[in-house]
Design an enzyme around this catalytic site. Structure first.
Site, PDB file in Angstrom:
ATOM      1  N   CYS A 140       8.209   4.400  -6.319  1.00 37.60           N
ATOM      2  CA  CYS A 140       7.256   3.309  -6.521  1.00 37.60           C
ATOM      3  C   CYS A 140       6.216   3.206  -5.418  1.00 37.60           C
ATOM      4  O   CYS A 140       5.312   2.373  -5.494  1.00 37.60           O
ATOM      5  CB  CYS A 140       8.010   1.969  -6.625  1.00 37.60           C
ATOM      6  SG  CYS A 140       9.051   1.620  -5.204  1.00 37.60           S
TER       7      CYS A 140
ATOM      8  N   CYS B  40      14.426  -1.151  -6.132  1.00 40.77           N
ATOM      9  CA  CYS B  40      13.969  -1.687  -4.833  1.00 40.77           C
ATOM     10  C   CYS B  40      15.122  -1.794  -3.840  1.00 40.77           C
ATOM     11  O   CYS B  40      14.932  -1.624  -2.632  1.00 40.77           O
ATOM     12  CB  CYS B  40      13.330  -3.057  -5.029  1.00 40.77           C
ATOM     13  SG  CYS B  40      11.752  -3.003  -5.910  1.00 40.77           S
TER      14      CYS B  40
END
Length: 324
Positions: free
Chosen positions: A54, A130
């Site tokens: 990401c 994440c």
């Protein structure tokens, strides 16, 4: 920062209060310097990790005393709010631990610690990656302190090396979000989004685990659990709402318990070929007789009636059994 400044109100509900609080007010955001280390008689460790999945990055600071204990820690995060919240919780989980224990912290530990209650995920499934970044930077810091390679601390099985997504993460995300395709897994975890070697056999690098196989395995486990729950409840409506695969398993279970032993005593057996829901509310079960049953006249009379009655009694009154 207001909630709706980050994401839409509906999606926001998928984030825990702990995540939203740490997005806006991270407790451990900051920098530690050599001066801080000297004042506390500790060793300064600085580790960087960037997530290719990401584009986010995190820098972790540790002050480690002579007993290998992390006495202070801070982080800087370059990324989305979820990355900030995950990094903040990761630092909190490290504090007070020996380096050898901190390295055992996983991305799932970080996500679970961010939950408001044990059974509700802290973030949408597509943001689970994440917490992987926080998981990896700990190992990077431990490797620097102990003079080892970060891979030496790997206790999780990594399925996707590009996005650093573990086996346990993929399985949990499939279950939590009822994922039904490899594309869903990629959207939620970023696994398989890059070199695609982990998607299925035949890529440029052989893998021990593939997403197609994991999806089939977890979906089968979910179907089995669902059938068990329905069987425990014994409800007709629940059977009607099952998927075809679930119905087959439920019917097979009843046949194994009540029908198959009787057929096998006479040298016969049966198998389910298909199940169809009709427009007039019936559930048609197509079967084939095997062994001695295939040529038995009662297969279309007494035996058929017995099979149909048992299935109607145990599963649904509108079941019809049709031999082929």
């Amino acid at each position: 920062m207001a909630k709706n400044d980050l994401i839409g109100g509906a999606l926001w509900d998928a984030y825990s209060n702990k995540v939203s609080e740490r997005m806006d007010n991270p407790t451990h955001l900051g920098v530690l310097t050599q001066k801080d280390a000297d004042e506390k008689g500790a060793k300064l460790i600085v580790a960087d990790y960037g997530a290719e999945a990401c584009g986010d990055a995190v820098r972790l600071y540790w002050l480690v005393d002579s007993n290998d204990t992390i006495i202070d820690a801070k982080f800087k995060s370059f990324g989305c709010g979820t990355a900030i919240a995950s990094s903040d919780m990761m630092v909190e989980l490290c504090l007070g631990k020996k380096v050898q224990d901190a390295v055992k912290i996983t991305n799932l530990d970080v996500e679970h610690a961010l939950r408001d209650d044990p059974d509700t995920p802290a973030v949408p499934g597509q943001k689970m990656h994440c917490s992987v970044m926080a998981y990896d930077v700990i190992k990077k810091a431990a490797g620097i302190y102990l003079g080892k390679d970060a891979a030496d601390f790997e206790s999780e099985i990594i399925v996707c090396e590009c996005a650093r997504v573990s086996l346990s993460t993929i399985k949990e995300v499939i279950k939590l979000n009822d994922l039904k395709s490899v594309e869903d897994i990629t959207n939620y975890t970023k696994a398989g989004a890059f070199c695609k070697s982990c998607v299925k056999p035949g890529g440029h690098e052989a893998r021990e685990y593939y997403l197609v196989d994991l999806l089939a395995q977890v979906r089968a486990e979910m179907d089995k659990e669902s059938v068990k729950k329905v069987a425990d409840k014994g409800g007709d409506i629940a059977f009607a709402e099952m998927t075809i695969a679930q119905k087959v398993r439920a019917i097979d279970k009843v046949i194994d318990e009540h029908i198959r032993p009787m057929l096998m005593m006479d040298g016969g057996d049966m198998e389910i070929l298909d199940i169809k829901d009709t427009s007039d509310g019936f559930i048609d079960v197509y079967i084939r007789y095997l062994g001695a049953c295939s040529g038995c006249a009662s297969g279309s009379t007494g035996t058929l009636y017995a099979i149909e009655s048992v299935l109607q009694e145990n599963l649904h009154p509108n079941i019809r059994v049709l031999p082929i």
